[in-house]
Design a protein around this motif. Structure first.
Motif, PDB file in Angstrom:
ATOM      1  N   ASP A  68      -3.789  31.741  43.931  1.00 43.91           N
ATOM      2  CA  ASP A  68      -3.312  31.158  45.188  1.00 43.91           C
ATOM      3  C   ASP A  68      -3.196  29.635  45.152  1.00 43.91           C
ATOM      4  O   ASP A  68      -2.918  29.022  46.189  1.00 43.91           O
ATOM      5  N   THR A  69      -3.421  29.019  44.001  1.00 40.96           N
ATOM      6  CA  THR A  69      -3.159  27.584  43.915  1.00 40.96           C
ATOM      7  C   THR A  69      -1.681  27.377  43.603  1.00 40.96           C
ATOM      8  O   THR A  69      -1.030  28.233  42.995  1.00 40.96           O
ATOM      9  N   ALA A  70      -1.148  26.236  43.994  1.00 38.79           N
ATOM     10  CA  ALA A  70       0.276  25.958  43.797  1.00 38.79           C
ATOM     11  C   ALA A  70       0.585  25.811  42.310  1.00 38.79           C
ATOM     12  O   ALA A  70      -0.252  25.341  41.536  1.00 38.79           O
ATOM     13  N   PRO A  71       1.791  26.221  41.880  1.00 42.38           N
ATOM     14  CA  PRO A  71       2.178  26.031  40.476  1.00 42.38           C
ATOM     15  C   PRO A  71       2.105  24.551  40.095  1.00 42.38           C
ATOM     16  O   PRO A  71       2.374  23.667  40.914  1.00 42.38           O
ATOM     17  N   HIS A  79      -8.294  23.873  34.545  1.00 37.81           N
ATOM     18  CA  HIS A  79      -8.389  24.498  35.863  1.00 37.81           C
ATOM     19  C   HIS A  79      -9.665  25.326  35.960  1.00 37.81           C
ATOM     20  O   HIS A  79     -10.031  26.040  35.017  1.00 37.81           O
ATOM     21  N   ALA A  80     -10.349  25.230  37.103  1.00 36.32           N
ATOM     22  CA  ALA A  80     -11.558  26.017  37.361  1.00 36.32           C
ATOM     23  C   ALA A  80     -11.250  27.069  38.418  1.00 36.32           C
ATOM     24  O   ALA A  80     -10.741  26.740  39.495  1.00 36.32           O
ATOM     25  N   PHE A  81     -11.555  28.319  38.119  1.00 35.71           N
ATOM     26  CA  PHE A  81     -11.383  29.406  39.074  1.00 35.71           C
ATOM     27  C   PHE A  81     -12.646  29.493  39.928  1.00 35.71           C
ATOM     28  O   PHE A  81     -13.755  29.628  39.399  1.00 35.71           O
ATOM     29  N   SER A  82     -12.479  29.413  41.231  1.00 35.19           N
ATOM     30  CA  SER A  82     -13.639  29.311  42.115  1.00 35.19           C
ATOM     31  C   SER A  82     -14.289  30.657  42.411  1.00 35.19           C
ATOM     32  O   SER A  82     -15.468  30.706  42.754  1.00 35.19           O
ATOM     33  N   ARG A  83     -13.538  31.748  42.279  1.00 33.75           N
ATOM     34  CA  ARG A  83     -14.079  33.056  42.649  1.00 33.75           C
ATOM     35  C   ARG A  83     -13.943  34.048  41.494  1.00 33.75           C
ATOM     36  O   ARG A  83     -12.964  34.008  40.747  1.00 33.75           O
ATOM     37  N   PRO A  84     -14.906  34.958  41.356  1.00 30.45           N
ATOM     38  CA  PRO A  84     -14.796  35.982  40.316  1.00 30.45           C
ATOM     39  C   PRO A  84     -13.584  36.875  40.537  1.00 30.45           C
ATOM     40  O   PRO A  84     -13.105  37.059  41.659  1.00 30.45           O
TER      41      PRO A  84
END
Length: 610
Positions: A68-71, A79-84
């Motif tokens: 759901d982050t913008a391209p 980039h860090a993914f905040s949720r599993p």
């Protein structure tokens, strides 16, 4: 054979131009950039993932991260993914997919967010399923209002609780929470797994401001917190999916004559804690060798405590301590909290010595309100209390005793190493005194007994002490010892010294109670070999106190109506004061160290509702 004709110069030039335009092996179409995405893999939430080419001048591509982050368009991306979850990352070149990789994002374990240099850490490994039973038990123990007020005073704890109950979406319930100590930082650091670091920072900052503290945001994204009551500033910062609050220890107020020294004291630097966290790489504390060794020795729990041994400066003559570290778990159940711990040592504790179990517990009145036993070799007990023989600490202690006219060495050698204590409640005496004086005052009996190898040093000590006291007492000679009797606070006190034991009886002589093996009854109740040889055990039983209060159907000299009213009042008062039913703790030697067991039990909901 005739040679083929040479190509004309204009044709050669045209071929060279085409080669440069489309590249070697080109077909006339533009070659798409192909970034390096690596293999499908598992990564941790909050920890940046590197994607793309490291080569200078690499072509930029558009990254679709699937979360759901913008391209974003770049040759290389962190980039860090905040949720599993499972995310498919795509690299696009002018709309054409030129690469993809599947990343499985898992919660970052709390110990991987703790620096490997941390020497003590208390942590909840996962909020969901672990925090709720702890909070429920705590609320029952001290009351919901008191628990809420106490927990809300700690900013990260308050945010954590809202995250568990669904009141905050910035906390990751699959990650952990904890506190740790660093040897280079004089203070404590709290940490909490979050999904939205910026929002979490703002939420905690608001709580701190509401509590009267000054919060000063810094250019690097952290925040300095100036306590409302003064003292050293705290530091709030985020790192790789965890929110940290470094709280320094405030310098103690100087005693008289120590002003100059206090002025030279250095205020703990919170930046030391942040540097330790930022420098953390790899597994952090999670793969500590001693911690891994001790995990298999302790039961699963809701919260854990680990402490590695820290070398301490020793005085001349002192032996290096054998303790390597300690690991324990607390398992919360609806009406019970169980402690299981292990103390690791480099050599057998107490030099592998042993002492007998207390003879007092083997044959005594059943139903004690409290019980305790110490079964430790006396020479080892002396080392722990006074230092090793010949050490400066031991000599200083013995000199203080000598100045008081006491010779400690023979007295220590006279002890066999077993000490037992039993406490009983005398309900009839309590109610008579309560109705007479209109206020509750404890009444009961205390029995303390120590095993002896020789009675002579003990008798010499008593004779000297009794010569200097104004206490009135009587002495009775026995075939194998002496009995001293007196009264304290209107209660009879008797001290009996024989060749094998010293027994103190304070309170009325126990009559009418069934007798038996109290130690065996306690072992059956709490399990293991507690209250046996080589064990240091203690127990408090408020359930027995409640039973004793409600047991008398009549008390000589007390009207029936007044007795019933007094029983109702004292029972309600005790229930109002605490829901505690019993508490138990046991320490014993084991292979490789020592084991610690404990339990705190509350009254059942059914009993409370009656």
């Amino acid at each position: 054979m005739p040679l083929p004709p040479r190509p004309r110069a204009p044709l050669v030039a045209l071929l060279l131009l085409l080669t440069v335009a489309v590249g070697p092996g080109g077909s006339g179409c533009r070659r798409a950039a192909r970034p390096d995405l690596g293999q499908d893999r598992t990564v941790e939430a909050g920890v940046p993932v590197e994607l793309g080419s490291r080569e200078e001048g690499a072509a930029a591509v558009t990254w679709e991260l699937g979360d759901d982050t913008a391209p974003q368009k770049a040759a290389r991306l962190s980039h860090a993914f905040s949720r599993p979850g499972t995310y498919t990352v795509r690299a696009l070149d002018e709309g054409e997919e030129v690469g993809r990789v599947q990343l499985t994002v898992v919660p970052r374990p709390v110990l991987r967010a703790v620096p490997a240099t941390a020497q003590t850490v208390l942590w909840v490994p996962q909020l969901r399923g672990h925090v709720e039973p702890l909070v429920d038990f705590y609320e029952r123990l001290i009351g919901p209002e008191n628990a809420r007020r106490t927990l809300e005073e700690a900013p990260l704890v308050s945010l954590m609780l809202r995250g568990v109950t669904g009141g905050s979406t910035v906390v990751d319930p699959e990650e952990g929470f904890g506190f740790f100590l660093l040897p280079e930082f004089d203070g404590v650091v709290a940490l909490l797994g979050v999904t939205e670091p910026a929002a979490a920072m703002e939420a905690v900052s608001k709580e701190l401001r509401d509590a009267g503290h000054q919060v000063r945001p810094q250019a690097d994204g952290s925040a300095r917190v100036m306590p409302s009551e003064g003292g050293s500033p705290m530091l709030l910062f985020e790192d790789r999916g965890y929110l940290y609050l470094a709280v320094p220890e405030n310098p103690e107020e100087p005693e008289e004559g120590q002003v100059a020294r206090a002025q030279l004291a250095v205020t703990p630097d919170v930046e030391v804690a942040r540097r330790a966290v930022k420098a953390l790489t790899g597994p952090g504390l999670s793969e500590d060798a001693l911690l891994g060794e001790l995990r298999g020795k302790v039961a699963e729990g809701s919260v854990y405590l680990y402490s590695g041994a820290r070398p301490e400066p020793m005085e001349q003559g002192e032996e290096e301590g054998p303790v390597r570290g300690f690991f324990a778990s607390l398992a919360a159940r609806p009406e019970r909290l169980d402690l299981d711990g292990f103390l690791a040592s480099t050599r057998p504790l107490l030099q592998g010595g042993s002492a007998p179990a207390s003879a007092l517990l083997e044959q005594a009145a059943l139903g004690p309100l409290a019980a305790a036993q110490l079964s430790v070799p006396p020479e080892e007990l002396a080392k722990l209390a006074f230092g090793s023989p010949g050490s400066p600490r031991r000599e200083r202690t013995l000199e203080r005793w000598r100045q008081q006219g006491l010779d400690a060495e023979p007295l220590l050698k006279a002890l066999r190493g077993d000490v037992g204590m039993l406490v009983y409640f005398d309900a009839p005496a309590f109610f008579r005194k309560f109705i007479q004086d209109k206020r509750p005052e404890p009444r009961g009996t205390v029995v303390v007994e120590a095993g002896l190898t020789s009675s002579e040093p003990v008798l010499r000590l008593l004779e000297r002490q009794l010569q200097d006291t104004s206490l009135r007492f009587t002495t009775q000679k026995l075939p194998d010892g002496v009995v001293y009797r007196t009264r304290l606070r209107e209660q009879p006190v008797e001290l009996r010294i024989t060749s094998q034991r010293a027994t103190l009886l304070a309170g009325e002589v126990l009559e009418g109670r069934p007798r038996g093996d109290v130690g065996a009854a306690l072992r059956q109740r709490f399990g293991g070999e507690a209250f046996g040889a080589g064990h240091v055990s203690v127990m408090v039983d408020l359930g027995q106190l409640r039973a004793d209060l409600s047991a008398p159907e009549s008390v000589p000299g007390v009207p029936q109506g007044q007795l019933a009213a007094a029983q109702a009042f004292t029972g309600a008062l005790l229930d109002q004061l605490t829901p505690l039913d019993s508490a138990f703790l046991d320490f014993s030697q084991a292979e490789g160290g020592a084991r610690l067991k404990g339990r705190v039990s509350l009254r059942s909901e059914r009993e409370v509702s009656r």
